[in-house]
Design a protein around this motif. Structure first.
Motif, mmCIF file in Angstrom:
data_model
loop_
_atom_site.group_PDB
_atom_site.id
_atom_site.type_symbol
_atom_site.label_atom_id
_atom_site.label_comp_id
_atom_site.label_asym_id
_atom_site.label_seq_id
_atom_site.Cartn_x
_atom_site.Cartn_y
_atom_site.Cartn_z
ATOM 1 N N UNK A 26 0.813 -1.221 0.000
ATOM 2 C CA UNK A 26 0.000 0.000 0.000
ATOM 3 C C UNK A 26 0.845 1.269 0.000
ATOM 4 N N UNK A 27 2.133 1.145 0.352
ATOM 5 C CA UNK A 27 3.062 2.280 0.382
ATOM 6 C C UNK A 27 2.512 3.464 1.171
ATOM 7 N N UNK A 28 1.633 3.149 2.078
ATOM 8 C CA UNK A 28 1.016 4.130 2.962
ATOM 9 C C UNK A 28 0.288 5.237 2.186
ATOM 10 N N UNK A 29 -0.274 4.852 1.032
ATOM 11 C CA UNK A 29 -1.162 5.773 0.333
ATOM 12 C C UNK A 29 -2.381 6.032 1.210
ATOM 13 N N UNK A 30 -3.191 7.061 0.913
ATOM 14 C CA UNK A 30 -4.447 7.234 1.637
ATOM 15 C C UNK A 30 -5.254 5.934 1.600
ATOM 16 N N UNK A 31 -5.982 5.676 2.675
ATOM 17 C CA UNK A 31 -6.647 4.384 2.832
ATOM 18 C C UNK A 31 -7.578 4.057 1.677
ATOM 19 N N UNK A 32 -8.371 5.020 1.217
ATOM 20 C CA UNK A 32 -9.308 4.716 0.139
ATOM 21 C C UNK A 32 -8.575 4.328 -1.138
ATOM 22 N N UNK A 33 -7.445 4.988 -1.427
ATOM 23 C CA UNK A 33 -6.656 4.633 -2.604
ATOM 24 C C UNK A 33 -6.054 3.235 -2.444
ATOM 25 N N UNK A 34 -5.591 2.935 -1.262
ATOM 26 C CA UNK A 34 -4.982 1.633 -1.008
ATOM 27 C C UNK A 34 -5.999 0.509 -1.137
ATOM 28 N N UNK A 35 -7.196 0.737 -0.610
ATOM 29 C CA UNK A 35 -8.257 -0.265 -0.736
ATOM 30 C C UNK A 35 -8.590 -0.491 -2.206
ATOM 31 N N UNK A 36 -8.615 0.574 -2.986
ATOM 32 C CA UNK A 36 -8.925 0.451 -4.415
ATOM 33 C C UNK A 36 -7.868 -0.389 -5.131
ATOM 34 N N UNK A 37 -6.604 -0.229 -4.746
ATOM 35 C CA UNK A 37 -5.536 -1.030 -5.342
ATOM 36 C C UNK A 37 -5.742 -2.503 -5.027
#
Length: 269
Positions: free
Chosen positions: A122-133
């Motif tokens: 997740x590279x500590x992206x914002x949570x919503x972006x990480x979930x989308x990945x």
């Protein structure tokens, strides 16, 4: 570049993915000695305790002359995964870094190369972006008819900076739960985890839902298993150990040494 002919049908990859999921859920922690090419995969696959093969993205990149962190072209990474899968009949779970800007397409290509699961950071992206990945990776598997065994990695600890350890653990728990809700099979929390850290993560995310890395200073695999961890991997460390042995041998040979007795012929195909 010549990529090995695909030797695993989608049906076979789907079976392997279920095998991986079952191994993560089993009472015994899945221990994987990470590999980086066909010959390292073959050596590890022949060990009696090996139940699955896990690639190390850092090690694959280094073996091609690239730094870690998606510096290696995706084509080369997929080619390496295919060569590893062609060297073993065991399920293969691949390290796909951060998804190479398109996690869904990267997973589709990894499945085509024979991988039935993967780590994605997740590279500590914002949570919503990480979930989308993570969701994109799972949905890519579904489109291929594979319940892809995603070991969703959160960098909440290794990229946590100066924030309190408790805050990083809480962030890892929140992210881990969200990734499981998105369809991930397991949650990878890299870092040197002591018993208290591990208990907090297992209690927060779930028993047999946590994946850890064995680094210098970490607990033993047996200790992690007793705490409810699902998987223990070793990342680039096996390659570092192998390269250290090569360095020591080279030093000996250049100082008029000889090849040690008992050296095995492990590079025969």
């Amino acid at each position: 570049m010549s990529t090995p002919q695909q030797t695993r049908s989608l049906a076979r990859v789907a079976v392997d993915a279920q095998t991986l999921a079952d191994l993560y859920a089993a009472p015994e922690a899945l221990r994987v000695v990470n590999v980086w090419d066909a010959v390292s995969a073959r050596v590890v696959a022949q060990l009696p305790g090996t139940r699955a093969i896990a690639t190390a993205g850092h090690s694959i990149a280094a073996s091609h002359g690239y730094a870690d962190g998606e510096q290696i072209p995706l084509e080369l990474m997929i080619d390496a995964i295919a060569r590893i899968a062609s060297a073993t009949d065991l399920p293969v779970t691949a390290d796909l870094d951060g998804g190479f800007a398109d996690a869904g397409e990267t997973v589709r290509r990894a499945i085509g190369a024979g991988a039935s699961g993967a780590n994605i950071e997740d590279r500590l992206r914002p949570l919503d972006e990480s979930v989308a990945v993570m969701r994109a990776a799972i949905e890519a598997g579904e489109r291929e008819g594979v319940r892809f065994a995603l070991n969703a990695r959160t960098d909440a600890l290794v990229r946590g900076g100066d924030r309190p350890r408790e805050a990083s653990i809480a962030d890892a728990v929140e992210r881990g739960r969200a990734y499981l809700d998105a369809g991930a099979t397991c949650v990878f929390v890299p870092g040197v985890l002591d018993a208290d850290d591990t208990r907090a993560l297992v209690e927060g995310i779930g028993e047999r839902k946590i994946s850890v890395i064995g680094l210098p200073g970490a607990l033993t695999a047996a200790e992690y298993e007793s705490l409810g961890v699902a998987r223990v991997s070793y990342g680039p460390m096996p390659q570092n150990v192998a390269l250290t042995a090569l360095k020591r041998l080279g030093e000996s040979l250049l100082a008029d040494g000889v090849i040690p007795d008992g050296t095995e012929a492990l590079n025969n195909f």
